[in-house]
Motif scaffolding. Structure first.
Motif, PDB file in Angstrom:
ATOM      1  N   GLN A 518      48.158  50.417  40.665  1.00  0.00           N
ATOM      2  CA  GLN A 518      47.647  50.301  39.301  1.00  0.00           C
ATOM      3  C   GLN A 518      48.313  49.113  38.623  1.00  0.00           C
ATOM      4  OE1 GLN A 518      46.684  53.630  36.972  1.00  0.00           O
ATOM      5  NE2 GLN A 518      47.066  55.127  38.559  1.00  0.00           N
ATOM      6  N   ILE A 519      47.500  48.229  38.073  1.00  0.00           N
ATOM      7  CA  ILE A 519      47.979  47.001  37.441  1.00  0.00           C
ATOM      8  C   ILE A 519      47.399  46.905  36.037  1.00  0.00           C
ATOM      9  CG2 ILE A 519      48.001  44.470  37.568  1.00  0.00           C
ATOM     10  CD1 ILE A 519      47.600  44.759  40.618  1.00  0.00           C
ATOM     11  N   VAL A 520      48.222  46.508  35.078  1.00  0.00           N
ATOM     12  CA  VAL A 520      47.767  46.259  33.706  1.00  0.00           C
ATOM     13  C   VAL A 520      47.862  44.764  33.445  1.00  0.00           C
ATOM     14  CG1 VAL A 520      48.195  46.682  31.259  1.00  0.00           C
ATOM     15  CG2 VAL A 520      48.503  48.531  32.907  1.00  0.00           C
ATOM     16  N   LYS A 521      46.740  44.148  33.060  1.00  0.00           N
ATOM     17  CA  LYS A 521      46.696  42.707  32.818  1.00  0.00           C
ATOM     18  C   LYS A 521      46.329  42.442  31.359  1.00  0.00           C
ATOM     19  CE  LYS A 521      44.256  38.487  34.317  1.00  0.00           C
ATOM     20  NZ  LYS A 521      45.382  37.603  34.549  1.00  0.00           N
ATOM     21  N   ASN A 522      46.958  41.436  30.770  1.00  0.00           N
ATOM     22  CA  ASN A 522      46.749  41.165  29.347  1.00  0.00           C
ATOM     23  C   ASN A 522      45.471  40.376  29.065  1.00  0.00           C
ATOM     24  OD1 ASN A 522      47.750  38.772  30.504  1.00  0.00           O
ATOM     25  ND2 ASN A 522      48.673  38.108  28.567  1.00  0.00           N
ATOM     26  N   LEU A 523      44.913  39.713  30.087  1.00  0.00           N
ATOM     27  CA  LEU A 523      43.707  38.912  29.909  1.00  0.00           C
ATOM     28  C   LEU A 523      42.570  39.468  30.756  1.00  0.00           C
ATOM     29  CD1 LEU A 523      45.305  35.342  30.199  1.00  0.00           C
ATOM     30  CD2 LEU A 523      44.877  36.652  28.102  1.00  0.00           C
ATOM     31  N   GLN A 538      38.969  47.088  50.608  1.00  0.00           N
ATOM     32  CA  GLN A 538      38.307  47.484  51.851  1.00  0.00           C
ATOM     33  C   GLN A 538      39.147  47.139  53.074  1.00  0.00           C
ATOM     34  OE1 GLN A 538      34.600  45.405  52.788  1.00  0.00           O
ATOM     35  NE2 GLN A 538      33.741  47.336  53.532  1.00  0.00           N
ATOM     36  N   GLU A 539      39.666  45.921  53.110  1.00  0.00           N
ATOM     37  CA  GLU A 539      40.397  45.441  54.280  1.00  0.00           C
ATOM     38  C   GLU A 539      41.688  46.221  54.505  1.00  0.00           C
ATOM     39  OE1 GLU A 539      41.311  43.167  57.605  1.00  0.00           O
ATOM     40  OE2 GLU A 539      39.427  43.389  56.500  1.00  0.00           O
ATOM     41  N   PHE A 540      42.384  46.617  53.421  1.00  0.00           N
ATOM     42  CA  PHE A 540      43.674  47.289  53.540  1.00  0.00           C
ATOM     43  C   PHE A 540      43.593  48.778  53.189  1.00  0.00           C
ATOM     44  CE2 PHE A 540      44.611  42.829  52.982  1.00  0.00           C
ATOM     45  CZ  PHE A 540      45.622  42.589  53.903  1.00  0.00           C
ATOM     46  N   ASN A 541      42.383  49.263  52.975  1.00  0.00           N
ATOM     47  CA  ASN A 541      42.176  50.680  52.653  1.00  0.00           C
ATOM     48  C   ASN A 541      43.071  51.128  51.487  1.00  0.00           C
ATOM     49  OD1 ASN A 541      41.052  53.250  52.903  1.00  0.00           O
ATOM     50  ND2 ASN A 541      42.636  53.929  54.350  1.00  0.00           N
ATOM     51  N   ARG A 542      43.008  50.365  50.410  1.00  0.00           N
ATOM     52  CA  ARG A 542      43.795  50.664  49.207  1.00  0.00           C
ATOM     53  C   ARG A 542      42.868  50.850  48.001  1.00  0.00           C
ATOM     54  NH1 ARG A 542      49.810  50.198  48.464  1.00  0.00           N
ATOM     55  NH2 ARG A 542      50.573  49.367  50.429  1.00  0.00           N
ATOM     56  N   GLU A 543      43.169  51.841  47.207  1.00  0.00           N
ATOM     57  CA  GLU A 543      42.500  51.950  45.909  1.00  0.00           C
ATOM     58  C   GLU A 543      43.301  51.122  44.914  1.00  0.00           C
ATOM     59  OE1 GLU A 543      41.526  55.166  42.352  1.00  0.00           O
ATOM     60  OE2 GLU A 543      42.128  55.890  44.329  1.00  0.00           O
ATOM     61  N   ILE A 544      42.640  50.196  44.236  1.00  0.00           N
ATOM     62  CA  ILE A 544      43.314  49.308  43.281  1.00  0.00           C
ATOM     63  C   ILE A 544      42.665  49.502  41.917  1.00  0.00           C
ATOM     64  CG2 ILE A 544      43.925  46.925  42.717  1.00  0.00           C
ATOM     65  CD1 ILE A 544      43.410  46.297  45.732  1.00  0.00           C
ATOM     66  N   VAL A 545      43.478  49.807  40.923  1.00  0.00           N
ATOM     67  CA  VAL A 545      42.983  49.975  39.555  1.00  0.00           C
ATOM     68  C   VAL A 545      43.608  48.883  38.692  1.00  0.00           C
ATOM     69  CG1 VAL A 545      42.809  51.495  37.553  1.00  0.00           C
ATOM     70  CG2 VAL A 545      42.769  52.471  39.865  1.00  0.00           C
ATOM     71  N   ILE A 546      42.764  48.090  38.057  1.00  0.00           N
ATOM     72  CA  ILE A 546      43.251  47.036  37.163  1.00  0.00           C
ATOM     73  C   ILE A 546      42.672  47.258  35.769  1.00  0.00           C
ATOM     74  CG2 ILE A 546      43.249  44.563  36.648  1.00  0.00           C
ATOM     75  CD1 ILE A 546      43.313  43.959  39.568  1.00  0.00           C
ATOM     76  N   ARG A 547      43.550  47.343  34.797  1.00  0.00           N
ATOM     77  CA  ARG A 547      43.119  47.412  33.400  1.00  0.00           C
ATOM     78  C   ARG A 547      43.298  46.035  32.790  1.00  0.00           C
ATOM     79  NH1 ARG A 547      46.733  50.780  29.370  1.00  0.00           N
ATOM     80  NH2 ARG A 547      47.472  48.761  28.633  1.00  0.00           N
ATOM     81  N   ASP A 548      42.185  45.362  32.494  1.00  0.00           N
ATOM     82  CA  ASP A 548      42.299  44.079  31.808  1.00  0.00           C
ATOM     83  C   ASP A 548      42.064  44.293  30.318  1.00  0.00           C
ATOM     84  OD1 ASP A 548      39.547  44.190  31.374  1.00  0.00           O
ATOM     85  OD2 ASP A 548      39.047  42.522  32.703  1.00  0.00           O
ATOM     86  N   CYS A 549      41.897  43.220  29.566  1.00  0.00           N
ATOM     87  CA  CYS A 549      41.800  43.366  28.112  1.00  0.00           C
ATOM     88  C   CYS A 549      40.471  43.973  27.663  1.00  0.00           C
ATOM     89  CB  CYS A 549      42.012  42.009  27.428  1.00  0.00           C
ATOM     90  SG  CYS A 549      40.766  40.783  27.860  1.00  0.00           S
ATOM     91  N   ASN A 550      39.511  44.111  28.586  1.00  0.00           N
ATOM     92  CA  ASN A 550      38.204  44.653  28.229  1.00  0.00           C
ATOM     93  C   ASN A 550      37.954  46.059  28.729  1.00  0.00           C
ATOM     94  OD1 ASN A 550      37.287  42.352  26.867  1.00  0.00           O
ATOM     95  ND2 ASN A 550      36.628  41.373  28.764  1.00  0.00           N
TER      96      ASN A 550
END
Length: 566
Positions: A518-523, A538-550
């Motif tokens: 889980q990553i929080v990004k300011n932009l 897909q390649e690394f079988n990882r769930e990735i959650v990114i919260r950007d400013c929108n």
């Protein structure tokens, strides 16, 4: 209800002049009742004036009740006049009265007088110290509040909670968590529901899910009452930390205690995570349950339509606001409609909304129009929106960057340079990309091209390995938004060091394979990083959650929850 210090002879409906004169306790009770009544029935000042006409002397409880009615700048002069009466009657050194005066001056916007009352106090009790901390916090002077906090001879849970809230109100979320940890070291003070609400807000803003889960466990361990306020705080924390499932669990557990704010928060949370249909279904369930929506509810509903690309549905909900629920659209709602049309490429419709609004468009409205026009390469509209943005906010770096992106996509590098020169001429600095991750309960922050982390060498080696593997699978960097006039290799290198990619590489180093990230990004996340995250998931079988400013982006198995619509 404008306060007045002049004695008046209006007959108060609650009083019968033929009865014996009541003692101060009765008059104080009447004053307090009128201060607390919603809506106010009669001026508490009139009760005080009748009290004086009857020859009843105020006591040290009268003024604290009365001063609560002076709660905005228009009452400042009247508050000063009653302060004079406090002095003349000899209550100026009463701790209870002093605390009320500090609150009064703070509410009326005169921090100088609030501090003067505090400095002249000879018998400062804990409420007096707490009130001046709160006064500083209200105007954003968190450093001044901390100086007072550090000087306190003793502190209670209110002292700690006020200081934590001060940090949260001023955006010092890490400082709030650090102070909370310091509070935890004390045996004499235990956090209360007010403390936990502030800490949950800090966790949500930082995206610190592990911290938030620990706070939730603490609440359960000590049997704190999860009322609608604390329940909504928990729900918001989970939603902002990327765990919409846990947020929904808290929401469902609240049962019949849910008020309009709880429903609205859940609707907005689902919208941010890309669950547009579920968000709108929840709105229908809210109406069916008999809870009447408010303006905040409809912001969430319209955001669901925006993120889901539901143009026709958004138009219908916008119509229902006024026609069905008698809610006049605010500027936030118009901004959502402009955003809805703009993202869908209906720039002319978005423009019609902007010029037909019953109020002057603000920065958010022009920003929404600019964003939509940029996305669909409408240079003319982008330039108009930019000029309006500059008029309203000459230091808004995001507007310049958005326009630069438009020119860069079209290969107009002379225009990109012109915009960059204009920024330099006006001293406007581009806000650097920043991403935050929580690993093992510790928050780590990365900036674009960051080399300050102790594990920098390992991070860059891991990132290089990740990107090499993607390229073997056919990944080609999306350099359309690179702002520098470089060759393709130079653009790819510039995009490689974006903060979310560095944060991702760090998580690969510090977590076991398959662990969600889980990553929080300011932009706003760029197209290149968005494409890369899809393939990495897909390649690394990882769930990735990114919260950007929108919004939130949930990357799973090569797909994103936003359906590439952001």
């Amino acid at each position: 209800m404008r306060a007045s210090s002049k004695l008046i002879s209006l007959t108060h409906p609650s009083l019968n002049l033929s009865h014996p004169t009541p003692e101060p306790f009765v008059w104080n009770t009447l004053i307090r009742a009128h201060v607390q009544s919603k809506p106010p029935t009669h001026s508490p000042i009139s009760v005080f004036n009748r009290m004086r006409l009857h020859g009843v002397q105020p006591d040290n409880r009268t003024f604290p009740f009365l001063l609560q009615s002076f709660n905005s700048i228009r009452y400042l002069q009247s508050g000063k006049l009653f302060h004079a009466q406090v002095f003349l009657l000899g209550f100026d050194q009463d701790p209870f009265v002093q605390t009320s005066l500090i609150h009064m001056y703070s509410a009326c916007g005169d921090l100088t007088l609030a501090r003067q009352v505090f400095d002249e106090s000879t018998q400062r009790d804990l409420p007096c110290w707490n009130s001046i901390i709160d006064a500083y916090a209200k105007v954003g002077l968190v450093d001044a509040a901390r100086l007072v906090f550090d000087e306190m001879p003793e502190r209670n849970v209110i002292s700690w909670s006020c200081m934590i809230k001060a940090y949260v109100m001023c955006g010092g979320y890490k400082e709030a968590l650090a102070l909370f940890r310091e509070m935890q070291m004390l045996d004499s003070v235990r956090p209360n529901e007010f403390t936990m609400s502030s800490i949950l807000l800090a966790c949500g803003r930082l995206g610190a899910l592990e911290h938030g889960k620990w706070v939730h466990a603490y609440i359960d361990k000590y049997g704190m009452r999860v009322d609608v306020v604390l329940g909504t705080a928990l729900m918001n924390m989970y939603a902002k930390c990327g765990s919409i499932e846990r947020a929904r669990g808290v929401f469902d557990s609240m049962g019949s205690r849910k008020d309009v704010m709880a429903w609205s928060s859940m609707i907005s949370g689902l919208a941010m995570h890309g669950h547009a249909v579920e968000s709108l279904e929840l709105f229908a369930e809210m109406i069916k349950s008999g809870v009447r929506p408010n303006a905040v509810t409809f912001v969430g509903v319209l955001c669901a339509c925006v993120h889901g690309g539901l143009v026709n549905e958004g138009k219908e909900y916008f119509r229902r606001m006024d026609d069905e629920f008698s809610i006049k659209p605010l500027i936030q709602h118009y901004g959502c409609i402009v955003d809805l049309y703009g993202r869908a490429g209906l720039i002319s419709d978005a423009w019609k909304v902007v010029i037909s609004m019953p109020m002057e468009p603000d920065v958010l409205v022009w920003g929404a129009l600019l964003s939509g026009a940029r996305m669909h390469r409408d240079i003319e509209t982008s330039e108009i929106a930019l000029n309006k943005l500059i008029q309203l906010d000459p230091t808004n770096s995001a507007a310049y960057v958005l326009l630069s992106n438009v020119y860069a996509k079209m290969g107009k590098w002379s225009e990109v340079r012109r915009v960059r020169d204009l920024m330099e001429e006006r001293g406007i600095k581009k806000v650097p990309g920043c991403s935050l991750v929580e690993v093992g309960g510790v928050l780590h922050e990365f900036f674009v091209g960051d080399d300050s982390h102790p594990a920098t060498r390992e991070i860059y080696m891991m990132l290089d390995e990740i990107m090499k593997r993607l390229k073997m699978r056919g990944f080609v960097g999306n350099t359309s938004e690179a702002l520098l006039q470089l060759d393709e290799e130079g653009k790819e290198l510039a995009l490689l060091f974006h903060s979310e990619k560095l944060a991702l590489a760090f998580c690969f180093l510090k977590t076991t394979p398959g662990t969600p990230i889980q990553i929080v990004k300011n932009l706003r996340i760029c197209c290149d990083c968005h494409d890369a995250m899809k393939m990495i998931s897909q390649e690394f079988n990882r769930e990735i959650v990114i919260r950007d400013c929108n919004r939130f982006h949930h990357f799973r198995e090569g797909l994103c929850s936003c359906k590439d619509y952001w």
